[in-house]
Design a protein around this motif. Sequence first.
Motif, mmCIF file in Angstrom:
data_model
loop_
_atom_site.group_PDB
_atom_site.id
_atom_site.type_symbol
_atom_site.label_atom_id
_atom_site.label_comp_id
_atom_site.label_asym_id
_atom_site.label_seq_id
_atom_site.Cartn_x
_atom_site.Cartn_y
_atom_site.Cartn_z
ATOM 1 N N ALA A 1 -3.843 55.905 -9.645
ATOM 2 C CA ALA A 1 -4.178 55.702 -10.768
ATOM 3 C C ALA A 1 -3.231 55.442 -11.962
ATOM 4 N N LEU B 1 -2.841 43.642 -30.393
ATOM 5 C CA LEU B 1 -2.035 42.591 -29.564
ATOM 6 C C LEU B 1 -2.790 41.716 -28.779
ATOM 7 N N ARG C 1 6.328 53.027 -15.220
ATOM 8 C CA ARG C 1 6.119 51.772 -14.294
ATOM 9 C C ARG C 1 7.435 50.895 -14.423
ATOM 10 N N LYS D 1 5.977 38.803 -14.645
ATOM 11 C CA LYS D 1 4.793 38.964 -15.513
ATOM 12 C C LYS D 1 4.351 40.228 -15.955
ATOM 13 N N MET D 2 4.111 41.307 -15.129
ATOM 14 C CA MET D 2 3.936 42.294 -14.940
ATOM 15 C C MET D 2 4.790 43.302 -15.914
ATOM 16 N N GLU E 1 1.060 59.656 -24.093
ATOM 17 C CA GLU E 1 0.897 59.828 -22.810
ATOM 18 C C GLU E 1 0.803 58.505 -22.245
ATOM 19 N N MET E 2 0.123 57.432 -22.823
ATOM 20 C CA MET E 2 0.076 56.138 -22.313
ATOM 21 C C MET E 2 1.503 55.347 -22.418
ATOM 22 N N ASP F 1 4.164 41.812 -19.569
ATOM 23 C CA ASP F 1 3.181 42.284 -20.222
ATOM 24 C C ASP F 1 3.265 43.836 -20.570
ATOM 25 N N THR F 2 4.072 44.414 -19.775
ATOM 26 C CA THR F 2 4.306 46.112 -20.040
ATOM 27 C C THR F 2 4.827 46.006 -21.482
ATOM 28 N N VAL G 1 -3.372 59.766 -7.263
ATOM 29 C CA VAL G 1 -3.008 60.050 -8.686
ATOM 30 C C VAL G 1 -1.916 58.896 -9.089
ATOM 31 N N ASN H 1 3.375 56.652 -19.434
ATOM 32 C CA ASN H 1 2.884 56.249 -18.258
ATOM 33 C C ASN H 1 3.594 54.630 -18.022
ATOM 34 N N LEU H 2 3.423 53.847 -18.951
ATOM 35 C CA LEU H 2 4.105 52.468 -19.293
ATOM 36 C C LEU H 2 5.593 52.688 -18.859
ATOM 37 N N ASP I 1 5.250 43.935 -23.832
ATOM 38 C CA ASP I 1 4.306 43.426 -24.886
ATOM 39 C C ASP I 1 3.395 44.732 -25.325
ATOM 40 N N LEU I 2 3.050 45.440 -24.352
ATOM 41 C CA LEU I 2 2.033 46.497 -24.482
ATOM 42 C C LEU I 2 3.002 47.594 -25.297
ATOM 43 N N ASN J 1 -3.303 39.323 -20.498
ATOM 44 C CA ASN J 1 -2.629 40.740 -20.053
ATOM 45 C C ASN J 1 -3.185 41.603 -19.229
#
Lengths: 227, 227
Positions: B57, A92, B158, B77-78, B150-151, B81-82, B54, B154-155, B84-85, A145
Amino acid sequence: MSKIQHRNLYREVADRVRDLIEHGELIPGERISERELCEKFGVSRTPLREALKVLAAEGMVELLPNRGARVMKLTVKMVKDTYDLMGALEGLSGELACRQISDAEIAGIRDLHEQMLKHYRQGELAEYFRVNQQIHEKILAASGNEILIEMYDNLSHRVKRVRYSNQMSDDFWRKAVDDHENMIGALEQRDGQRLGQILRDHLGNKLEVASLTGIVDDTDDRDPAAR
Amino acid sequence: MSKIQHRNLYREVADRVRDLIEHGELIPGERISERELCEKFGVSRTPLREALKVLAAEGMVELLPNRGARVMKLTVKMVKDTYDLMGALEGLSGELACRQISDAEIAGIRDLHEQMLKHYRQGELAEYFRVNQQIHEKILAASGNEILIEMYDNLSHRVKRVRYSNQMSDDFWRKAVDDHENMIGALEQRDGQRLGQILRDHLGNKLEVASLTGIVDDTDDRDPAAR
DNA sequence: AAAAAGAATTATGAATTCAAGATTACACGA
DNA sequence: TCGTGTAATCTTGAATTCATAATTCTTTTT
């Protein structure tokens, strides 16, 4: 002028513990004694415990309720999974970077690339790795990013304990350099699709030269420190 | 039989605060009063502060040293970006899933797919979204990569505050369903490359129907609650 | 009246204290 | 000898307390 850094104790402590783990002074599966670390750092338990919570959220340690903290144990599968993920993130980053990277930035990466080639030709493995990593970091940064960068950073911390065999086979090394040759080409043509594809596949090699010393094979053993 | 869950206060509190943020009861940029939340939950400051660390983080809140906690503000933007991820992660999940998914699992996803089509034809947007999400979760789970899961989790937390326009244009909806038709095809052929590509591109659409209510436009304003 | 300086208040950061759960050591009985 | 039960010790979880930084409010000065 850099910002004034109000550093809280818990951040400082988290950084220090992270370092201890990365440098192998706290070994995977080992029980982390609160009292011991408090004395070592000269802080009370409050900031230490806060730091441990942050590290747990980062996947660096494991918190067992009423039973303290342990350094997160890496299994072969976890390392493999992490590399798969990092590959996807690098892919990416390449795609995004191509959309907006400046000529100057490309030139900078080209410079690093040439340096890396030099180290390759002279067989300087450590130097090669260092410059290699810089290239990947530059591309990552060029993606723009920040969340991606943050996540990649976190993952790389998790597997930093994995060491590479200092005797990489010529074939693998040759292939890695080939990949980089293609990468720089795709980048200069700003071909995001191609760069992304190369980067996604590139990391797979890395795993093959990872010497999984100290990395336990996949087990369900949750309490190896009790020996 | 499920494991006995030793729940710590700080975990409980973190979950509750996360919920408050996701449900919009704590608004982005708003200062989080420790005292207030302590009273609300009936706990002392210690577990609350641990929970906040926590959440910081996790990127849900922002901790300003000596100045308390704020709900993380989302910029356009965030969010972009998120997404995209998340697209990259979904792409990876598709590739991995194809390598090892069982016929039974594919059949299950096919079932969900048919359900989703039904909801599409009957114009039931909410139901459509629900089943749609289930499909993506199944593929994610089939990847077998827990760190990836897990990732992604988390995203998605958000950006859970982002709501979608309840009047999606026919064109976008049509395109999304088309994507899904291709997805299920690639999955049944176990064509990881293709499924990955589809999934990486798929999420891009989602952003276009995101109604960015309450999402502040990109600014450097770090203290919006001080008004 | 506006701005600046200083005191009072409030909130956060960290240490300490108290309570409760887990571990160890040891005695006892099968 | 092995296993079980119990007391003693140690460790963690959470509340409280103390110190310090930030904010608000008041007073003073121009």
